[in-house]
Motif scaffolding. Structure first.
Motif, PDB file in Angstrom:
ATOM      1  N   GLU A   1       0.839  -1.204   0.000  1.00  0.00           N
ATOM      2  CA  GLU A   1       0.000   0.000   0.000  1.00  0.00           C
ATOM      3  C   GLU A   1       0.872   1.251   0.000  1.00  0.00           C
ATOM      4  OE1 GLU A   1      -3.047  -0.194  -0.465  1.00  0.00           O
ATOM      5  OE2 GLU A   1      -3.790  -2.102   0.315  1.00  0.00           O
ATOM      6  N   GLU A   2       1.993   1.191   0.728  1.00  0.00           N
ATOM      7  CA  GLU A   2       2.915   2.330   0.774  1.00  0.00           C
ATOM      8  C   GLU A   2       3.503   2.594  -0.605  1.00  0.00           C
ATOM      9  OE1 GLU A   2       3.369   5.086   2.908  1.00  0.00           O
ATOM     10  OE2 GLU A   2       3.751   3.583   4.462  1.00  0.00           O
ATOM     11  N   VAL A   3       3.898   1.513  -1.289  1.00  0.00           N
ATOM     12  CA  VAL A   3       4.488   1.645  -2.621  1.00  0.00           C
ATOM     13  C   VAL A   3       3.467   2.209  -3.605  1.00  0.00           C
ATOM     14  CG1 VAL A   3       5.505   0.374  -4.551  1.00  0.00           C
ATOM     15  CG2 VAL A   3       6.115  -0.236  -2.194  1.00  0.00           C
ATOM     16  N   CYS A   4       2.249   1.668  -3.586  1.00  0.00           N
ATOM     17  CA  CYS A   4       1.219   2.112  -4.530  1.00  0.00           C
ATOM     18  C   CYS A   4       0.810   3.558  -4.266  1.00  0.00           C
ATOM     19  CB  CYS A   4       0.003   1.198  -4.445  1.00  0.00           C
ATOM     20  SG  CYS A   4       0.310  -0.490  -5.020  1.00  0.00           S
ATOM     21  N   ARG A   5       0.704   3.923  -2.984  1.00  0.00           N
ATOM     22  CA  ARG A   5       0.310   5.304  -2.674  1.00  0.00           C
ATOM     23  C   ARG A   5       1.388   6.292  -3.121  1.00  0.00           C
ATOM     24  NH1 ARG A   5      -0.733   4.733   2.262  1.00  0.00           N
ATOM     25  NH2 ARG A   5       1.077   5.645   3.266  1.00  0.00           N
ATOM     26  N   LEU A   6       2.654   5.928  -2.909  1.00  0.00           N
ATOM     27  CA  LEU A   6       3.732   6.813  -3.340  1.00  0.00           C
ATOM     28  C   LEU A   6       3.747   6.934  -4.866  1.00  0.00           C
ATOM     29  CD1 LEU A   6       6.122   8.510  -2.371  1.00  0.00           C
ATOM     30  CD2 LEU A   6       7.564   6.470  -2.564  1.00  0.00           C
ATOM     31  N   ALA A   7       3.453   5.835  -5.564  1.00  0.00           N
ATOM     32  CA  ALA A   7       3.405   5.874  -7.031  1.00  0.00           C
ATOM     33  C   ALA A   7       2.287   6.780  -7.513  1.00  0.00           C
ATOM     34  CB  ALA A   7       3.224   4.460  -7.582  1.00  0.00           C
ATOM     35  N   VAL A   8       1.151   6.776  -6.802  1.00  0.00           N
ATOM     36  CA  VAL A   8       0.038   7.659  -7.167  1.00  0.00           C
ATOM     37  C   VAL A   8       0.417   9.117  -6.944  1.00  0.00           C
ATOM     38  CG1 VAL A   8      -2.284   8.383  -6.499  1.00  0.00           C
ATOM     39  CG2 VAL A   8      -1.784   5.967  -6.801  1.00  0.00           C
ATOM     40  N   GLU A   9       0.966   9.404  -5.768  1.00  0.00           N
ATOM     41  CA  GLU A   9       1.262  10.794  -5.416  1.00  0.00           C
ATOM     42  C   GLU A   9       2.359  11.385  -6.294  1.00  0.00           C
ATOM     43  OE1 GLU A   9       2.168  10.664  -1.292  1.00  0.00           O
ATOM     44  OE2 GLU A   9       0.093  10.400  -0.673  1.00  0.00           O
ATOM     45  N   LYS A  10       3.335  10.576  -6.667  1.00  0.00           N
ATOM     46  CA  LYS A  10       4.442  11.082  -7.479  1.00  0.00           C
ATOM     47  C   LYS A  10       4.210  10.896  -8.969  1.00  0.00           C
ATOM     48  CE  LYS A  10       6.507  12.203  -3.745  1.00  0.00           C
ATOM     49  NZ  LYS A  10       6.481  13.619  -3.328  1.00  0.00           N
ATOM     50  N   ARG A  11       3.095  10.259  -9.344  1.00  0.00           N
ATOM     51  CA  ARG A  11       2.715  10.060 -10.735  1.00  0.00           C
ATOM     52  C   ARG A  11       3.830   9.399 -11.543  1.00  0.00           C
ATOM     53  NH1 ARG A  11       0.043  14.762  -9.426  1.00  0.00           N
ATOM     54  NH2 ARG A  11       1.450  16.241 -10.375  1.00  0.00           N
ATOM     55  N   THR A  12       4.319   8.293 -11.014  1.00  0.00           N
ATOM     56  CA  THR A  12       5.366   7.546 -11.705  1.00  0.00           C
ATOM     57  C   THR A  12       4.764   6.738 -12.850  1.00  0.00           C
ATOM     58  OG1 THR A  12       5.138   5.680 -10.175  1.00  0.00           O
ATOM     59  CG2 THR A  12       6.745   7.369  -9.613  1.00  0.00           C
ATOM     60  N   SER A  13       5.588   6.439 -13.841  1.00  0.00           N
ATOM     61  CA  SER A  13       5.151   5.625 -14.974  1.00  0.00           C
ATOM     62  C   SER A  13       5.566   4.172 -14.826  1.00  0.00           C
ATOM     63  CB  SER A  13       5.735   6.177 -16.278  1.00  0.00           C
ATOM     64  OG  SER A  13       5.275   7.486 -16.510  1.00  0.00           O
ATOM     65  N   LEU A  14       6.504   3.893 -13.918  1.00  0.00           N
ATOM     66  CA  LEU A  14       7.002   2.530 -13.771  1.00  0.00           C
ATOM     67  C   LEU A  14       7.427   2.286 -12.328  1.00  0.00           C
ATOM     68  CD1 LEU A  14       7.941  -0.172 -15.114  1.00  0.00           C
ATOM     69  CD2 LEU A  14      10.168   0.937 -15.474  1.00  0.00           C
ATOM     70  N   VAL A  15       7.019   1.130 -11.798  1.00  0.00           N
ATOM     71  CA  VAL A  15       7.499   0.652 -10.505  1.00  0.00           C
ATOM     72  C   VAL A  15       8.360  -0.567 -10.765  1.00  0.00           C
ATOM     73  CG1 VAL A  15       6.856  -0.433  -8.319  1.00  0.00           C
ATOM     74  CG2 VAL A  15       5.546   1.506  -9.159  1.00  0.00           C
ATOM     75  N   ILE A  16       9.597  -0.557 -10.271  1.00  0.00           N
ATOM     76  CA  ILE A  16      10.503  -1.696 -10.432  1.00  0.00           C
ATOM     77  C   ILE A  16      10.738  -2.318  -9.060  1.00  0.00           C
ATOM     78  CG2 ILE A  16      12.774  -2.470 -11.189  1.00  0.00           C
ATOM     79  CD1 ILE A  16      12.883  -0.096 -13.059  1.00  0.00           C
ATOM     80  N   ILE A  17      10.531  -3.625  -8.970  1.00  0.00           N
ATOM     81  CA  ILE A  17      10.734  -4.343  -7.711  1.00  0.00           C
ATOM     82  C   ILE A  17      11.588  -5.576  -7.969  1.00  0.00           C
ATOM     83  CG2 ILE A  17       8.757  -3.612  -6.320  1.00  0.00           C
ATOM     84  CD1 ILE A  17       7.111  -5.779  -7.617  1.00  0.00           C
ATOM     85  N   PRO A  18      12.483  -5.907  -7.043  1.00  0.00           N
ATOM     86  CA  PRO A  18      13.320  -7.097  -7.232  1.00  0.00           C
ATOM     87  C   PRO A  18      12.510  -8.382  -7.080  1.00  0.00           C
ATOM     88  CG  PRO A  18      14.265  -5.579  -5.603  1.00  0.00           C
ATOM     89  CD  PRO A  18      12.856  -5.151  -5.834  1.00  0.00           C
ATOM     90  N   PHE A  19      12.901  -9.393  -7.820  1.00  0.00           N
ATOM     91  CA  PHE A  19      12.323 -10.726  -7.676  1.00  0.00           C
ATOM     92  C   PHE A  19      12.646 -11.259  -6.281  1.00  0.00           C
ATOM     93  CE2 PHE A  19      12.476 -15.378  -9.073  1.00  0.00           C
ATOM     94  CZ  PHE A  19      11.098 -15.503  -9.115  1.00  0.00           C
ATOM     95  N   HIS A  20      11.739 -12.084  -5.724  1.00  0.00           N
ATOM     96  CA  HIS A  20      11.952 -12.535  -4.346  1.00  0.00           C
ATOM     97  C   HIS A  20      13.140 -13.475  -4.210  1.00  0.00           C
ATOM     98  CE1 HIS A  20       9.607 -15.946  -5.941  1.00  0.00           C
ATOM     99  NE2 HIS A  20      10.139 -16.658  -4.965  1.00  0.00           N
ATOM    100  N   MET A  21      13.533 -14.156  -5.294  1.00  0.00           N
ATOM    101  CA  MET A  21      14.750 -14.984  -5.273  1.00  0.00           C
ATOM    102  C   MET A  21      15.900 -14.150  -5.806  1.00  0.00           C
ATOM    103  SD  MET A  21      13.266 -18.664  -6.576  1.00  0.00           S
ATOM    104  CE  MET A  21      14.882 -19.429  -6.462  1.00  0.00           C
ATOM    105  N   GLN A  22      16.948 -14.030  -5.009  1.00  0.00           N
ATOM    106  CA  GLN A  22      18.049 -13.151  -5.380  1.00  0.00           C
ATOM    107  C   GLN A  22      19.352 -13.947  -5.385  1.00  0.00           C
ATOM    108  OE1 GLN A  22      17.923  -9.469  -3.212  1.00  0.00           O
ATOM    109  NE2 GLN A  22      15.747  -9.177  -3.619  1.00  0.00           N
ATOM    110  N   TRP A  23      20.081 -13.849  -6.504  1.00  0.00           N
ATOM    111  CA  TRP A  23      21.309 -14.610  -6.697  1.00  0.00           C
ATOM    112  C   TRP A  23      22.481 -13.881  -6.046  1.00  0.00           C
ATOM    113  CZ3 TRP A  23      17.073 -15.229  -9.392  1.00  0.00           C
ATOM    114  CH2 TRP A  23      16.766 -16.487  -9.910  1.00  0.00           C
ATOM    115  N   ARG A  24      23.159 -14.582  -5.137  1.00  0.00           N
ATOM    116  CA  ARG A  24      24.318 -14.034  -4.432  1.00  0.00           C
ATOM    117  C   ARG A  24      25.554 -14.897  -4.717  1.00  0.00           C
ATOM    118  NH1 ARG A  24      21.229 -10.204  -4.178  1.00  0.00           N
ATOM    119  NH2 ARG A  24      19.775  -9.901  -2.454  1.00  0.00           N
ATOM    120  N   LEU A  25      26.713 -14.428  -4.266  1.00  0.00           N
ATOM    121  CA  LEU A  25      27.943 -15.195  -4.455  1.00  0.00           C
ATOM    122  C   LEU A  25      27.889 -16.526  -3.717  1.00  0.00           C
ATOM    123  CD1 LEU A  25      30.602 -12.342  -4.113  1.00  0.00           C
ATOM    124  CD2 LEU A  25      29.839 -13.470  -6.210  1.00  0.00           C
TER     125      LEU A  25
END
Length: 668
Positions: free
Chosen positions: A413-437
């Motif tokens: 909800e925080e992410v979506c509300r900030l996207a509305v208020e700032k009128r962004t065209s794209l939200v980028i979020i990392p995949f839940h599986m993250q490759w590390r060394l």
């Protein structure tokens, strides 16, 4: 509890919190005076009527927080306002209760009644709290709190509760004071929650409810008592609803939200009447859920996509980060998005942290040059990395940094509300599986967050599968980007993003257009739109040898997978759309073995556990752009142009965003 909420609270929550305390107490005292003066009643009830009137009117902060968590409204604007207001109201209620208890007992031992609790509070806040702060200081970053420290905390709880009882007060007084003194959040608050949450929630709390209800004797309740207690319940309810609604309406909160706020602040455990508790809890919780849905704000807002904004306009991106290791890839992705002086880019970076060891969420804006205390060390590293990127961008990029510490069940909800208020065209979020060394790290809770953002975001969404190839490119002078284009709006959105990247001097873009021969003669609006954007790419890349367009014919899923495997490791980043026509023959069979549905068919093939793909992948979903939204396109254009003017150059600070849109933490 984070007592800093009281310090940070603005005028609105202070006024609402105080009035939701004052109104019900005042009304109940008036009713108590009327009933005690004009009605014959049982002597026991008459003796306790003033206490009943006050206790029926008090508000409990932690009950409000639990209700908001159950309704998944913690991160909504209404939830934030209710939490701050209930903290103020709860402190006033506690203060009144303590004063009443002291006054009641002053006639017995005036001196000791005042001295003993004050001494206990001094002991807790000036002896035990510093000890807990030292425990935190001696715990290395990222390490667990020692078992010996945990044992000391438990001894403190039992000791303060015992002292409270010995000194003539309730056992809860000492334990509650100690709980308030415990520093919230990691590592100590987190460790305590991990140790005792299951025991308290699964054993102690149900046992307390059973014992409380077992004392209820419905046959012993007289009609007179029912009338008196119900009157207090009704007047306190009216007082709390009015106390929440009237100031909210004064501060121009929408009427439905103001009424929902009144109901939220009213939800309490009536100590005198379990029946009242069941009625209030069972009735008003679903009413609140029905009346207030934060996602309605996103649904009613104008949809924003990459495809539907001009390449010559400011590009606004919101990027979420779960772990600092995602920072290099995210920065590289922003860099190849081609920010220039003519097409500047405004980035809103949100560090998403799961709330543990604390009752109240935190959302903070990191002002450039400020020395505010950071919630985690990871947060400091993320801030420093993006500030350095902003400095090296020569004024072409503006970075606004935020940290959201909230339950992962509602942090979207925080992410979506900030996207509305700032009128962004794209939200980028990392995949839940993250490759590390050291291997693959699975942030399981983040998967649900990503799914919620995909479902509710007011703009397009990209899920970034980071395998490190973009941030550590093998190609020293050029970033090799591949786009696998099939058909549909999500593929068009991915290609629209690729068109922006193609303008970057160090980007080599290859579009692989997969065509199903069986659909070659099909005519549709979707196909026409596909042809339009492909034609646009061909025109933009004409004469540029670093860009290429390849057509491949595939007739089934076997040929599709074979083709993908032949090209998947030829790039630093692959862009794909999320949705396609699932009934197409080339996807037959993939729907049954979809390991990660949130990535779509192609994204799943590239990111699944049995995939040989070793490069980073960006899966793009275009926000649905309805016909009704197109009517507002001119209005959106004017708004974007007006906001671009708000970005001014300051000779001492460089480019600075003075966006005066509605976000509560953004400085004017």
């Amino acid at each position: 509890m984070d007592l800093g909420i009281v310090k940070r609270a603005g005028r609105k929550p202070v006024v609402i919190g105080f009035l939701t305390f004052l109104f019900p107490v005042t009304l109940n005292l008036i009713v108590a005076g009327i009933l005690s003066g004009k009605r014959e009643m049982d002597p026991v009830l008459l003796k306790s009527i003033w206490h009943v009137a006050i206790f029926q009117a008090v508000t409990s902060f932690h009950v409000i927080v639990c209700l908001l968590a159950d309704l998944k409204l913690v991160n909504s604007e209404l939830g934030q306002l209710a939490i701050s207001s209930s903290m103020i109201s709860g402190m006033c209620s506690w203060g009144l209760v303590i004063v009443i208890l002291f006054i009641t007992e002053l006639k017995y031992e005036p001196f000791w009644i005042l001295l003993c609790p004050l001494s206990l509070i001094v002991l807790i806040f000036y002896v035990l709290r510093p000890l807990m702060v030292k425990m935190i200081a001696k715990t290395p970053e990222g390490k667990q709190v020692k078992e010996g420290y945990m044992l000391c905390i438990f001894i403190m709880v039992l000791g303060t509760a015992f002292l409270s009882e010995v000194l003539g007060h309730h056992v809860v007084f000492g334990a509650t004071a100690l709980g308030i003194a415990v520093p919230h959040g990691p590592p100590l608050g987190t460790a305590l929650e991990n140790k005792i949450e299951s025991f308290v929630s699964s054993i102690l709390l149900p046992s307390y409810f059973v014992l409380s209800v077992s004392r209820v004797d419905l046959l012993s309740i007289h009609s007179e008592t029912v009338f008196v207690i119900s009157m207090f319940g009704l007047t306190s309810f009216i007082g709390k609803v009015l106390g929440g609604m009237l100031p909210a309406l004064f501060f121009k909160v929408p009427p439905v939200e103001a009424f929902s706020l009144g109901l939220l602040v009213d939800r309490q455990i009536y100590s005198m009447m379990v029946i009242n508790m069941l009625f209030v809890s069972g009735t008003f919780t679903p009413v609140i859920k029905f009346l207030y849905d934060p996602s309605r704000h996103y649904k009613s807002s104008n949809k924003r996509t990459i495809h539907h904004i001009s390449l010559n306009m400011e590009f606004r991106i919101l990027a979420g980060i779960y772990h600092q290791d995602s920072t290099p890839c995210m920065i590289r992705l922003l860099e190849i998005s081609n920010p220039t002086a003519k097409t500047p880019m405004c980035c809103y970076i949100v560090h998403l942290v799961q709330l543990v060891g604390s009752s109240s969420p935190l959302f903070m804006y990191h002002e450039p040059g400020a020395t505010a205390k950071l919630p985690t060390k990871d947060c400091g590293r993320i801030i420093n990395a993006f500030r350095l990127y902003e400095q090296e961008s020569n004024g072409n990029v503006i970075v606004n940094l935020f940290t959201s510490i909230s339950p992962f069940a509602s942090i979207h909800e925080e992410v979506c509300r900030l996207a509305v208020e700032k009128r962004t065209s794209l939200v980028i979020i990392p995949f839940h599986m993250q490759w590390r060394l050291h291997g693959i790290e699975d942030i399981t809770e983040a998967r649900a967050v990503n799914r919620h953002i995909l479902a509710k975001a007011p703009c397009s969404v990209g899920i970034l599968v980071d395998r490190g190839t973009l941030s550590a490119s093998k190609h020293h002078f050029v970033y090799k980007i591949g786009i696998i284009f099939v058909h549909g709006r999500d593929d068009r959105e991915a290609l629209a993003y690729g068109l922006r990247m193609a303008k970057h001097a160090k980007v080599s873009l290859t579009v692989i257009h997969l065509i199903d021969p069986a659909e070659g003669a099909v005519l549709s609006l979707d196909m026409d739109l596909d042809d339009d954007i492909i034609t646009e790419f061909k025109a933009a890349s004409a004469g540029k040898k670093r860009h290429s367009y390849i057509t491949e014919f595939v007739k089934d899923s076997v040929e599709l997978i074979t083709l993908i495997r032949s090209v998947q490791n030829s790039y630093d980043l692959i862009l794909v759309g999320r949705h396609h026509r699932s009934f197409s023959p080339i996807f037959m069979g993939l729907t049954e073995w979809n390991e990660f549905p949130e990535l779509g068919f192609l994204g799943d093939v590239l990111a699944s556990s049995d995939s040989q793909c070793q490069v980073s992948v960006l899966v793009v979903q275009q926000q649905v752009y309805r016909a009704g939204d197109r009517m507002n396109s001119a209005k959106n254009l004017l708004e974007d142009s007006a906001e671009t003017v708000e970005i001014i150059f300051e000779s001492t600070q460089g480019w600075k965003d003075i966006d005066i849109s509605r976000h509560r933490m953004q400085p004017r």
